[in-house]
Design a protein around this motif. Sequence first.
Motif, short mmCIF file in Angstrom:
data_model
loop_
_atom_site.label_atom_id
_atom_site.label_comp_id
_atom_site.label_asym_id
_atom_site.label_seq_id
_atom_site.Cartn_x
_atom_site.Cartn_y
_atom_site.Cartn_z
N ALA A 35 -4.66 -2.79 0.87
CA ALA A 35 -5.35 -2.86 -0.42
C ALA A 35 -4.41 -2.48 -1.56
CB ALA A 35 -6.57 -1.95 -0.41
N ALA A 36 -3.64 -1.41 -1.36
CA ALA A 36 -2.72 -0.97 -2.40
C ALA A 36 -1.67 -2.04 -2.69
CB ALA A 36 -2.05 0.34 -1.98
N TYR A 37 -1.20 -2.71 -1.64
CA TYR A 37 -0.19 -3.76 -1.81
C TYR A 37 -0.76 -4.92 -2.61
CZ TYR A 37 3.70 -6.84 -0.55
OH TYR A 37 4.80 -7.68 -0.59
N ILE A 38 -1.97 -5.35 -2.27
CA ILE A 38 -2.61 -6.45 -3.01
C ILE A 38 -2.81 -6.07 -4.47
CG2 ILE A 38 -4.78 -7.74 -3.25
CD1 ILE A 38 -5.03 -7.57 -0.17
N ASN A 39 -3.31 -4.87 -4.70
CA ASN A 39 -3.63 -4.46 -6.07
C ASN A 39 -2.38 -4.25 -6.92
OD1 ASN A 39 -6.36 -4.58 -5.53
ND2 ASN A 39 -6.54 -2.42 -5.02
N LYS A 40 -1.25 -3.98 -6.29
CA LYS A 40 0.00 -3.82 -7.05
C LYS A 40 0.66 -5.16 -7.34
CE LYS A 40 4.56 -1.67 -7.11
NZ LYS A 40 5.48 -0.68 -6.48
N ILE A 164 6.47 -0.62 -0.68
CA ILE A 164 5.04 -0.62 -0.38
C ILE A 164 4.39 0.57 -1.08
CG2 ILE A 164 3.29 -0.59 1.44
CD1 ILE A 164 5.45 -1.53 3.38
N PRO A 165 3.38 0.35 -1.90
CA PRO A 165 2.74 1.49 -2.58
C PRO A 165 2.02 2.41 -1.60
CG PRO A 165 1.53 -0.55 -2.97
CD PRO A 165 2.78 -0.94 -2.28
N PHE A 166 1.80 3.64 -2.02
CA PHE A 166 1.09 4.60 -1.18
C PHE A 166 -0.34 4.10 -0.91
CE2 PHE A 166 3.60 7.95 -3.76
CZ PHE A 166 4.75 7.65 -3.06
N PRO A 167 -0.92 4.48 0.24
CA PRO A 167 -2.33 4.16 0.47
C PRO A 167 -3.18 4.67 -0.70
CG PRO A 167 -1.34 5.07 2.45
CD PRO A 167 -0.33 5.23 1.36
N ASP A 168 -4.00 3.81 -1.26
CA ASP A 168 -4.74 4.15 -2.47
C ASP A 168 -6.03 4.88 -2.11
OD1 ASP A 168 -5.93 4.38 -4.91
OD2 ASP A 168 -5.82 2.25 -5.43
N LYS A 169 -6.01 6.21 -2.19
CA LYS A 169 -7.18 7.02 -1.82
C LYS A 169 -8.30 6.92 -2.86
CE LYS A 169 -4.76 8.28 1.68
NZ LYS A 169 -4.08 9.57 1.78
N GLN A 170 -8.00 6.30 -4.02
CA GLN A 170 -9.05 6.10 -5.02
C GLN A 170 -10.07 5.06 -4.55
OE1 GLN A 170 -9.11 8.00 -7.81
NE2 GLN A 170 -7.28 9.00 -6.98
N LEU A 171 -9.72 4.30 -3.52
CA LEU A 171 -10.61 3.24 -3.03
C LEU A 171 -11.64 3.74 -2.02
CD1 LEU A 171 -7.99 0.36 -2.55
CD2 LEU A 171 -9.55 0.74 -4.48
#
Length: 228
Positions: A35-40, A164-171
């Motif tokens: 998810a973080a990769y897609i959103n970035k 690769i961005p960090f796992p997005d814990k905001q999700l």
Amino acid sequence: MKKNILLINPPLYFSGGRPYSLDSSVPPLGILYLAAYINKYSGNFKASIMDVTAQGLSLKEVANKTNEMKPFAVGISAMTPQLQGCVELGAFLKESCSLRPYIFLGGPHISADPGFLMRFADIFDYAITGEAEKTFLQSINNILNGGQVPRMQAGEVIMDLDTIPFPDKQLINRKKYSRYESMIFSRGCPYCCYYCSRPAISKRIRYRSAENLIAEIKYVYEFCGGKI
């Protein structure tokens, strides 16, 4: 407006429509990375997470939330113990979603058992083995633009893990999980242990930089207090 992508962590199975899992205390890092990769990196899509057991969602609630979101594609990630829940969930979404999103399958089991896709070809449209970040995003972009995508693909290995961005814990609702944090410091393994989901990962061993690791530790420290 960006199109929605829904990434789902299924339970072991559903009983009376309710989810059951032995342990849902750890955030699903695989789909959080995806998810973080897609959103970035995507200008076309916005990814969301649904962790069925942690959120206590019934099959009907999953379908209702999916219909509200109207996702372009749904990605379901499953380890072998989650196969029953994965199939139940995929089949229910196929029947219940008014817009019929494309359903992708990923995770350790399909990587070790690619024939699973053909055995359940009426449920899952596509599958990606191994690391999915780059290949999944390329695939949904190709479909959006009218291109062709193989039903089964090997995920492209990303050599520079710092991209690769960090796992997005905001999700996710982080309070629904253990306070302890999990982190992935490297990817790949040179060994071939017969009992392991070895096909799910690459032989190419790659490490994140120390600076990248420290940055993520700082990112999660406030919540976990150093319990990593």
